[in-house]
Design an enzyme around this catalytic site. Structure first.
Site, PDB file in Angstrom:
ATOM      1  N   PRO A   1      14.238  20.582  -1.574  1.00 52.71           N
ATOM      2  CA  PRO A   1      13.350  21.296  -0.649  1.00 52.71           C
ATOM      3  C   PRO A   1      13.409  22.876  -0.829  1.00 52.71           C
ATOM      4  CG  PRO A   1      15.298  20.105   0.231  1.00 52.71           C
ATOM      5  CD  PRO A   1      15.192  19.631  -1.141  1.00 52.71           C
ATOM      6  N   ASN A   2      12.252  23.470  -0.670  1.00 56.09           N
ATOM      7  CA  ASN A   2      12.196  24.953  -0.501  1.00 56.09           C
ATOM      8  C   ASN A   2      12.008  25.468  -2.100  1.00 56.09           C
ATOM      9  OD1 ASN A   2      12.113  25.400   2.132  1.00 56.09           O
ATOM     10  ND2 ASN A   2      14.149  24.555   2.392  1.00 56.09           N
TER      11      ASN A   2
ATOM     12  N   ARG B   1      11.338  33.371  -2.328  1.00 57.03           N
ATOM     13  CA  ARG B   1      12.275  32.890  -1.635  1.00 57.03           C
ATOM     14  C   ARG B   1      13.532  33.445  -1.923  1.00 57.03           C
ATOM     15  NH1 ARG B   1      15.523  27.008  -2.089  1.00 57.03           N
ATOM     16  NH2 ARG B   1      17.068  27.612  -0.221  1.00 57.03           N
TER      17      ARG B   1
ATOM     18  N   TYR C   1      17.881  33.652  -5.692  1.00 55.06           N
ATOM     19  CA  TYR C   1      17.249  32.873  -6.439  1.00 55.06           C
ATOM     20  C   TYR C   1      16.175  33.543  -7.650  1.00 55.06           C
ATOM     21  CZ  TYR C   1      18.903  29.567  -3.012  1.00 55.06           C
ATOM     22  OH  TYR C   1      19.526  28.978  -2.233  1.00 55.06           O
TER      23      TYR C   1
ATOM     24  N   ASN D   1      17.841  19.326  -9.265  1.00 52.39           N
ATOM     25  CA  ASN D   1      18.441  20.633  -8.452  1.00 52.39           C
ATOM     26  C   ASN D   1      17.947  19.849  -6.857  1.00 52.39           C
ATOM     27  OD1 ASN D   1      18.900  22.573  -6.652  1.00 52.39           O
ATOM     28  ND2 ASN D   1      17.685  23.950  -7.887  1.00 52.39           N
TER      29      ASN D   1
ATOM     30  N   ALA E   1      19.196  21.970  -0.719  1.00 52.66           N
ATOM     31  CA  ALA E   1      20.057  21.526   0.434  1.00 52.66           C
ATOM     32  C   ALA E   1      20.506  20.280   0.365  1.00 52.66           C
ATOM     33  CB  ALA E   1      19.344  22.130   1.881  1.00 52.66           C
TER      34      ALA E   1
ATOM     35  N   HIS F   1      24.244  19.167  -0.457  1.00 51.30           N
ATOM     36  CA  HIS F   1      25.350  19.262   0.533  1.00 51.30           C
ATOM     37  C   HIS F   1      25.505  18.077   1.465  1.00 51.30           C
ATOM     38  CE1 HIS F   1      25.273  22.768  -1.700  1.00 51.30           C
ATOM     39  NE2 HIS F   1      24.144  23.391  -1.169  1.00 51.30           N
TER      40      HIS F   1
ATOM     41  N   ASP G   1      22.935   7.737  -3.511  1.00 50.19           N
ATOM     42  CA  ASP G   1      22.977   6.262  -3.820  1.00 50.19           C
ATOM     43  C   ASP G   1      21.780   5.914  -4.750  1.00 50.19           C
ATOM     44  OD1 ASP G   1      25.226   5.814  -2.026  1.00 50.19           O
ATOM     45  OD2 ASP G   1      23.990   5.310  -0.384  1.00 50.19           O
TER      46      ASP G   1
ATOM     47  N   GLU H   1      23.319  17.770 -12.761  1.00 52.84           N
ATOM     48  CA  GLU H   1      23.021  18.593 -10.949  1.00 52.84           C
ATOM     49  C   GLU H   1      22.979  20.199 -11.806  1.00 52.84           C
ATOM     50  OE1 GLU H   1      26.124  17.981  -8.066  1.00 52.84           O
ATOM     51  OE2 GLU H   1      25.825  20.337  -7.362  1.00 52.84           O
TER      52      GLU H   1
ATOM     53  N   HIS I   1      21.831  24.281 -10.435  1.00 54.45           N
ATOM     54  CA  HIS I   1      21.575  25.143  -9.343  1.00 54.45           C
ATOM     55  C   HIS I   1      21.188  26.379  -9.986  1.00 54.45           C
ATOM     56  CE1 HIS I   1      23.143  22.281  -6.350  1.00 54.45           C
ATOM     57  NE2 HIS I   1      23.913  22.140  -6.970  1.00 54.45           N
ATOM     58  N   LEU I   2      20.289  27.117  -9.400  1.00 49.91           N
ATOM     59  CA  LEU I   2      20.061  28.600  -9.911  1.00 49.91           C
ATOM     60  C   LEU I   2      21.326  29.621  -9.324  1.00 49.91           C
ATOM     61  CD1 LEU I   2      16.594  28.216  -8.366  1.00 49.91           C
ATOM     62  CD2 LEU I   2      16.797  28.994 -10.384  1.00 49.91           C
ATOM     63  N   SER I   3      21.651  29.395  -8.207  1.00 50.43           N
ATOM     64  CA  SER I   3      22.799  30.129  -7.824  1.00 50.43           C
ATOM     65  C   SER I   3      24.121  29.529  -7.985  1.00 50.43           C
ATOM     66  CB  SER I   3      22.494  30.304  -6.180  1.00 50.43           C
ATOM     67  OG  SER I   3      22.842  29.446  -5.449  1.00 50.43           O
TER      68      SER I   3
ATOM     69  N   ARG J   1      29.219  31.023  -2.689  1.00 53.28           N
ATOM     70  CA  ARG J   1      28.328  31.434  -1.552  1.00 53.28           C
ATOM     71  C   ARG J   1      29.164  30.852  -0.224  1.00 53.28           C
ATOM     72  NH1 ARG J   1      22.321  29.840  -2.653  1.00 53.28           N
ATOM     73  NH2 ARG J   1      22.135  30.909  -0.825  1.00 53.28           N
TER      74      ARG J   1
ATOM     75  N   ARG K   1      28.341  25.165   1.080  1.00 49.60           N
ATOM     76  CA  ARG K   1      27.554  25.013  -0.233  1.00 49.60           C
ATOM     77  C   ARG K   1      28.471  24.524  -1.452  1.00 49.60           C
ATOM     78  NH1 ARG K   1      22.135  26.959   0.699  1.00 49.60           N
ATOM     79  NH2 ARG K   1      22.424  28.628   2.122  1.00 49.60           N
TER      80      ARG K   1
HETATM   81  C1  DQA Z   1      20.436  25.582  -4.646  1.00 50.79           C
HETATM   82  C2  DQA Z   1      21.482  25.986  -3.832  1.00 50.79           C
HETATM   83  C3  DQA Z   1      21.412  25.275  -2.453  1.00 50.79           C
HETATM   84  O1  DQA Z   1      22.689  25.385  -1.797  1.00 50.79           O
HETATM   85  C4  DQA Z   1      20.453  25.735  -1.768  1.00 50.79           C
HETATM   86  O2  DQA Z   1      20.065  24.995  -0.409  1.00 50.79           O
HETATM   87  C5  DQA Z   1      19.136  25.578  -2.576  1.00 50.79           C
HETATM   88  C6  DQA Z   1      18.972  26.067  -3.852  1.00 50.79           C
HETATM   89  C7  DQA Z   1      20.202  26.497  -6.064  1.00 50.79           C
HETATM   90  O3  DQA Z   1      19.488  26.274  -6.727  1.00 50.79           O
HETATM   91  O4  DQA Z   1      20.936  27.500  -6.185  1.00 50.79           O
HETATM   92  O5  DQA Z   1      18.030  25.288  -2.034  1.00 50.79           O
HETATM   93  O6  DQA Z   1      20.362  24.267  -5.245  1.00 50.79           O
END
Ligand code: DQA
Length: 152
Positions: free
Chosen positions: A12-13, A20, A25, A77, A80, A83, A90, A101, A103-105, A110, A114
């Site tokens: 999501p997002n 964003r 990001y 990725n 959210a 977490h 599953d 897994e 993640h950009l950040s 943070r 997270r």
């Molecule tokens: C994220 C980190 C997550 O905590 C956050 O909710 C995201 C992006 C990242 O790529 O850094 O939406 O997965």
């Protein structure tokens, strides 16, 4: 050797990348990131499919379908859902597809909520904190992992 087929799944997002929270990001859009990954995969002789969804159930269905389609590995990725989502964990465990897994950040730098990932102990590895390069590093890493397994 069979051509590897890797799925890149974004949660999501992440469709909002580019506008964003650029401080976390960056300025690249998801389309930019996917395009670069696809051309890297091409150069490495790997087939790559990219998908994004804002919905937990849809992500679960993409993972289940990846199992049916014989996908060799997933770069995920979960955004959210990293977490919170037992359902995504599953689904990944049910398919037994090796996954990374991504993640950009750097989630560990943070907010405290997270720092916890429901996937991390089941992943082949995690890449976080390198912006779009997290995905390219994950792609190189999972290919090396799969090739090592094929050679065993
Ligand atoms: C994220 C980190 C997550 O905590 C956050 O909710 C995201 C992006 C990242 O790529 O850094 O939406 O997965």
């Amino acid at each position: 050797m069979k051509q590897l087929h890797i799925l890149v799944l974004n949660g999501p997002n992440l469709n909002l990348l580019g506008t964003r929270e650029p401080g976390h990001y960056g300025a690249e859009t998801l389309a930019d990131i996917n395009q670069k990954l696809i051309s890297l995969a091409d150069n490495l002789g790997v087939e790559l499919t990219t998908l994004q969804s804002n919905h937990e159930g849809e992500l679960v269905e993409h993972i289940q379908k990846a199992g049916e389609d014989g996908i060799d590995a997933i770069l995920i990725n979960p955004a959210a859902y990293t977490h919170t989502s037992v359902a995504i964990r599953d689904a990944l465990l049910a398919t037994c597809i090796p996954f990374v897994e991504v993640h950009l950040s750097n989630i560990h730098k943070r907010e405290e909520f997270r720092h916890r990932s429901l996937l991390v102990d089941a992943a082949v590895g995690t890449v976080a904190g390198f912006g779009p390069s997290s995905y390219t590093m994950a792609l190189h890493g999972i290919i090396a992992h799969l090739q090592h397994k094929q050679g065993e």
